[in-house]
Design a protein around this motif. Structure first.
Motif, mmCIF file in Angstrom:
data_model
loop_
_atom_site.group_PDB
_atom_site.id
_atom_site.type_symbol
_atom_site.label_atom_id
_atom_site.label_comp_id
_atom_site.label_asym_id
_atom_site.label_seq_id
_atom_site.Cartn_x
_atom_site.Cartn_y
_atom_site.Cartn_z
ATOM 1 N N LYS A 158 -2.308 -6.770 0.141
ATOM 2 C CA LYS A 158 -2.860 -7.098 1.471
ATOM 3 C C LYS A 158 -2.544 -5.993 2.478
ATOM 4 O O LYS A 158 -3.292 -5.751 3.411
ATOM 5 C CB LYS A 158 -2.261 -8.417 1.967
ATOM 6 C CG LYS A 158 -3.060 -9.623 1.522
ATOM 7 C CD LYS A 158 -2.562 -10.853 2.243
ATOM 8 C CE LYS A 158 -2.986 -12.101 1.505
ATOM 9 N NZ LYS A 158 -2.028 -13.186 1.664
ATOM 10 N N GLU A 159 -1.407 -5.332 2.286
ATOM 11 C CA GLU A 159 -1.019 -4.267 3.220
ATOM 12 C C GLU A 159 -1.881 -3.015 3.035
ATOM 13 O O GLU A 159 -2.078 -2.248 3.959
ATOM 14 C CB GLU A 159 0.454 -3.884 3.010
ATOM 15 C CG GLU A 159 1.447 -4.987 3.329
ATOM 16 C CD GLU A 159 1.469 -5.318 4.817
ATOM 17 O OE1 GLU A 159 1.366 -4.396 5.636
ATOM 18 O OE2 GLU A 159 1.575 -6.522 5.133
ATOM 19 N N PHE A 160 -2.333 -2.779 1.793
ATOM 20 C CA PHE A 160 -3.119 -1.573 1.511
ATOM 21 C C PHE A 160 -4.376 -1.921 0.713
ATOM 22 O O PHE A 160 -4.547 -1.454 -0.423
ATOM 23 C CB PHE A 160 -2.279 -0.566 0.696
ATOM 24 C CG PHE A 160 -1.128 0.010 1.437
ATOM 25 C CD1 PHE A 160 -1.325 0.928 2.457
ATOM 26 C CD2 PHE A 160 0.173 -0.354 1.112
ATOM 27 C CE1 PHE A 160 -0.249 1.471 3.143
ATOM 28 C CE2 PHE A 160 1.252 0.181 1.789
ATOM 29 C CZ PHE A 160 1.044 1.091 2.807
ATOM 30 N N LYS A 184 -6.304 3.010 -3.747
ATOM 31 C CA LYS A 184 -6.341 2.870 -5.209
ATOM 32 C C LYS A 184 -4.927 2.862 -5.771
ATOM 33 O O LYS A 184 -4.647 2.236 -6.777
ATOM 34 C CB LYS A 184 -7.069 4.073 -5.827
ATOM 35 C CG LYS A 184 -8.551 4.073 -5.643
ATOM 36 C CD LYS A 184 -9.100 5.301 -6.363
ATOM 37 C CE LYS A 184 -10.581 5.422 -6.116
ATOM 38 N NZ LYS A 184 -11.122 6.637 -6.698
ATOM 39 N N VAL A 185 -4.056 3.637 -5.125
ATOM 40 C CA VAL A 185 -2.668 3.741 -5.579
ATOM 41 C C VAL A 185 -1.745 3.703 -4.361
ATOM 42 O O VAL A 185 -1.995 4.410 -3.389
ATOM 43 C CB VAL A 185 -2.418 5.094 -6.296
ATOM 44 C CG1 VAL A 185 -0.976 5.175 -6.793
ATOM 45 C CG2 VAL A 185 -3.374 5.293 -7.447
ATOM 46 N N PHE A 186 -0.749 2.858 -4.404
ATOM 47 C CA PHE A 186 0.274 2.872 -3.361
ATOM 48 C C PHE A 186 1.593 2.411 -3.978
ATOM 49 O O PHE A 186 1.657 2.160 -5.195
ATOM 50 C CB PHE A 186 -0.132 2.005 -2.154
ATOM 51 C CG PHE A 186 -0.192 0.536 -2.442
ATOM 52 C CD1 PHE A 186 -1.355 -0.053 -2.907
ATOM 53 C CD2 PHE A 186 0.928 -0.268 -2.260
ATOM 54 C CE1 PHE A 186 -1.410 -1.414 -3.192
ATOM 55 C CE2 PHE A 186 0.882 -1.626 -2.529
ATOM 56 C CZ PHE A 186 -0.293 -2.194 -3.000
ATOM 57 N N GLY A 187 2.635 2.319 -3.172
ATOM 58 C CA GLY A 187 3.923 1.958 -3.758
ATOM 59 C C GLY A 187 4.689 0.943 -2.928
ATOM 60 O O GLY A 187 4.388 0.717 -1.761
ATOM 61 N N TYR A 188 5.633 0.309 -3.573
ATOM 62 C CA TYR A 188 6.622 -0.506 -2.854
ATOM 63 C C TYR A 188 7.950 -0.438 -3.602
ATOM 64 O O TYR A 188 8.026 0.145 -4.695
ATOM 65 C CB TYR A 188 6.138 -1.944 -2.618
ATOM 66 C CG TYR A 188 6.015 -2.853 -3.823
ATOM 67 C CD1 TYR A 188 7.108 -3.508 -4.359
ATOM 68 C CD2 TYR A 188 4.761 -3.102 -4.393
ATOM 69 C CE1 TYR A 188 6.976 -4.369 -5.443
ATOM 70 C CE2 TYR A 188 4.621 -3.964 -5.477
ATOM 71 C CZ TYR A 188 5.741 -4.601 -6.000
ATOM 72 O OH TYR A 188 5.610 -5.451 -7.069
ATOM 73 N N PHE A 189 8.988 -1.004 -3.011
ATOM 74 C CA PHE A 189 10.308 -0.951 -3.643
ATOM 75 C C PHE A 189 10.822 -2.348 -3.972
ATOM 76 O O PHE A 189 10.711 -3.265 -3.163
ATOM 77 C CB PHE A 189 11.323 -0.295 -2.693
ATOM 78 C CG PHE A 189 11.121 1.181 -2.540
ATOM 79 C CD1 PHE A 189 11.780 2.083 -3.359
ATOM 80 C CD2 PHE A 189 10.246 1.678 -1.564
ATOM 81 C CE1 PHE A 189 11.584 3.455 -3.224
ATOM 82 C CE2 PHE A 189 10.039 3.038 -1.429
ATOM 83 C CZ PHE A 189 10.705 3.936 -2.262
#
Ligand code: HEM
Length: 522
Positions: free
Chosen positions: A65-67, A71-76
Motif C-alpha cells: 500500500k505504501e508503494f 515494481k521493486v521496493f524494500g522493507y525491514f
C-alpha cells in the motif's frame, strides 16, 4: 557486582542494537525505495506484525500500500532487509525463468536433525536432490492407490455431517476439515486408521496437533522461539531451539520406524505414503523422467544437472522416510483444512453456485456408492470452483525466496545481493483486469478454459520448481471431501458465518473467529 551486571546488560544491548541496525542503510545505498526502519522491529508493517496487531499476510499488504506503483521496493524485519517484487513479469522471472538465482526459501536452522532435513528446510543441491527423489510420490498412478484410503475417511466424514444436519448444530469447518485431513494423512500417510469424528481426543490427533503447533497447542514462548529460528538463525541454533515438541516427534518417528521395519521384514504393502517414499528412495536414478499434467507442473520442471543417485549420497533411508513423512504432515495438515474452510465458506455464501457443484457431482457419481479416482478427475466444474476460491482467498499473499547468487534485476541497475530475502507479491496478479474475465467477482467461470485464465493468477500452491509438492494430494483430499459433503447435504450460512474470512494475526493458517456454518439434508 551490580556494576558488572549493568555493564554486561549494556554490552548485550549494544551488541543487539548494532546487529539489528547495521543494515538500515541497505536500500538507500542501492537506490531502492523502502519503508523506513526503527529499532528494534524494523519498518512499521513489521513492527505491527511482531506486536501481533496484523498477520504475516497483512504485513505484506500494508507494505505494498505504501508503494503501489513500484515494481521493486524494500522493507525491514528487525534488521533484515526484505525485497518486495510487485510485478507479474518480474515475478515469473524470480519464480520460474531465473529460478537458479532463487532456489531457496527461509530455513529454520534448529537443533532438530529431522526438521533440518525437511524438504521445506533444505537448500541448494540437497534440496534439488530430495525434490527430484520425491517428485514421483504423488504421480497419478500412486495417488489413485492412496485415494482408497482417503475415500474411506470421506465416508466417516459423511456420517458426521449427517449427524450435524439432524441436530442443526453449527460446525466450524476449520476444525471439521482438520479432522478429515488428519484422518486422511493418518491412513494414506502413516498406515493408521483412526476415526477422529467419533473420537476427537485420540492420541494420534492430539500428537499431530502438538507436532504442528495448532492453535491451543502452541504457547507464546513457542511463537517467540519460532521467530528467533526464522529471523536470527544463529541465535536460534545457539539456544538449541527445536521447531517441534520432542514428545510428538518421538511418537510419530516411532510409528514410522516400526511400520518401516515390519514392512521390510514381512513384505507387507498398503500403497500409502510410507510405501511410496520407500519405493521412490529405492528406485531413484540419477535423472528421473519428469511428468507434467498441467502448465503449472511444467513451470515446476527441475533442472536435474549435477544430481547424484540417492544411494551415493550416504543418506539413511529410515531418517529420510521419517523426515519426509513428517514434512508432508507439516506441509499438508493445516493448509488443507484451511483450503477446505475457504471452499466451504464460499459454498455457503453462493448457494446457486453450490447447486451447480452438486449437480455435477450427482451426474458423475450416478448410483455409485464410492467416488472413484476417475470420477473425481471428471469433475471439471468442481476444479474451477476450487481454483476460483483460491484465487479470491489465498492463504499467502506473497511467496518468499532467498537469493542464492547476485541477481541483476532486468532493465535496472539494481542488484539483489546473494543472501537477501525476496517476497514475490502475488495478490495483485490474481485480480489484474487482463488476467481474468471477471476478476473482481467470485465467479468459477474465470477458470473455464474458453475464458483463457491466467495460470499464474492462482498462487495458492506457489509457482515454479519450488511450488507445493503435495498439490495433487491436497486437491484429491479436498475433492473427496466435497463429494461426501455435498452429495446428500448442503452447506448453509449460520448466524456465525463471517462475510469475509479474516486470517488470525497470531496464526497465518487459521481464521479469526472460526469458519462456522450449518449443514442441511438435501
Ligand atoms: C490446500 C492445501 C495446500 C496448500 C494451500 C499448500 C500451499 C503450499 C505453498 C504456498 C507452498 C510454497 C510454494 C512456493 O514457495 O512456491 C507449499 C510448499 C510445500 N507443500 Fe504444500 N500446500 C498444501 C498441501 C500440501 C500437502 C497435502 C502436502 C504434502 C502431502 C504439502 C507439502 C508441501 C511441501 C513439502 C512443500 C515444500 C516444497 C519445497 O520446498 O520444495 N502441501 N505448499
Amino acid at each position: 557486582m551490580l556494576f558488572e551486571i549493568g555493564l554486561l546488560v549494556l554490552t548485550i544491548f549494544l551488541y543487539i542494537y548494532y546487529e539489528v541496525t547495521k543494515q538500515y542503510g541497505f536500500f538507500k545505498d542501492l537506490g531502492v525505495p523502502f519503508l523506513k526502519p526503527s529499532f528494534p522491529f524494523g519498518s512499521e508493517n513489521g513492527k505491527k506484525m511482531f506486536l501481533g496487531k496484523i498477520s504475516l499476510q497483512a504485513c505484506n499488504v500494508e507494505a505494498v500500500k505504501e508503494f503501489p506503483k513500484e515494481k521493486v521496493f524494500g522493507y525491514f524485519l528487525l534488521g533484515q532487509p526484505i525485497f518486495v517484487i510487485n510485478n507479474e513479469e518480474l515475478a515469473k522471472k524470480v519464480l520460474i525463468k531465473d529460478f537458479e538465482y532463487f532456489t531457496d526459501r527461509r530455513t529454520f536452522d534448529t537443533a532438530d536433525p529431522i526438521a533440518n532435513a525437511f524438504l521445506t528446510n533444505l537448500t541448494g543441491m540437497e534440496w534439488k536432490q530430495m525434490r527430484s527423489m520425491l517428485s514421483g510420490v504423488f504421480a497419478s498412478g500412486k495417488l489413485k492407490l492412496m485415494a482408497k484410503h482417503v475415500d474411506k475417511v470421506g465416508k466417516n466424514f459423511e456420517k458426521y455431517v449427517a449427524s450435524k444436519a439432524k441436530t442443526g448444530e453449527e460446525i466450524d469447518m476449520k476444525v471439521v476439515g482438520g479432522l478429515m485431513t488428519l484422518d486422511s494423512i493418518a491412513s494414506a500417510g502413516f498406515g493408521i486408521e483412526v476415526d477422529s469424528f467419533k473420537e476427537p481426543e485420540n492420541t494420534f490427533r492430539i500428537m499431530a496437533l502438538t507436532l504442528v503447533g495448532a492453535p491451543g497447542y502452541r504457547s507464546s514462548l513457542d511463537n517467540i522461539k519460532l521467530f528467533f529460528a526464522a529471523t536470527l538463525p544463529k541465535v536460534g541454533k545457539f539456544l538449541k531451539i527445536s521447531l517441534m515438541k520432542p514428545q510428538a516427534v518421538n511418537f510419530f518417528s516411532d510409528i514410522l520406524r516400526k511400520t518401516y521395519k515390519r514392512r521390510m521384514a514381512t513384505g507387507e504393502k498398503r500403497n500409502d505414503i510410507i510405501d511410496v517414499i520407500v519405493e521412490e528412495l529405492r528406485s531413484t536414478k540419477t535423472k528421473k523422467p519428469q511428468t507434467f499434467e498441467s502448465d503449472f507442473e511444467k513451470d515446476a520442471a527441475l533442472d536435474t544437472s549435477g544430481l547424484k543417485d540417492i544411494r551415493e549420497t550416504g543418506l539413511d533411508e529410515e531418517i529420510l522416510l521419517i523426515s519426509n513423512a513428517l514434512a508432508f504432515f507439516f506441509g499438508g495438515f493445516e493448509t488443507t483444512s484451511s483450503g477446505m474452510s475457504i471452499i466451504c465458506h464460499k459454498l455457503a455464501l453462493y448457494p446457486e453456485l453450490q447447486d451447480k457443484v452438486f449437480q455435477e457431482i450427482s451426474e458423475i457419481l450416478g448410483e455409485s456408492e464410492d467416488a472413484s479416482f476417475e470420477q473425481l478427475q471428471e469433475m471439471k466444474y468442481l476444479d474451477m470452483f476450487i481454483s476460483e476460491c483460491f484465487r479470491v482467498t489465498s492463504l499467502l499473499v506473497a511467496l518468499e525466496r532467498k537469493c542464492v547468487k547476485d541477481y541483476l534485476i532486468p532493465n535496472t541497475d539494481v542488484i539483489i545481493p546473494k543472501g537477501c530475502f525476496v517476497k514475490v507479491y502475488t495478490n495483485d496478479i490474481s485480480v489484474r483486469e487482463d488476467n481474468f474475465k471477471n476478476p473482481n467477482d467470485f465467479d468459477p467461470e474465470n477458470f473455464a478454459p474458453e475464458n483463457n485464465p491466467n495460470k499464474f493468477g492462482m498462487m495458492m500452491f506457489g509457482q515454479g520448481p519450488r511450488n507445493c509438492i503435495g498439490m495433487r494430494y491436497a486437491l484429491l483430499t479436498i475433492k473427496i471431501t466435497m463429494v461426501y459433503l455435498l452429495r446428500n447435504h448442503r452447506v448453509v450460512r449460520s448466524g456465525k458465518t463471517p462475510d469475509v474470512l479474516e486470517v488470525d494475526p497470531a496464526n497465518f493458517i487459521a481464521f479469526k473467529n472460526g469458519v462456522f456454518m450449518k449443514i442441511e439434508k438435501r
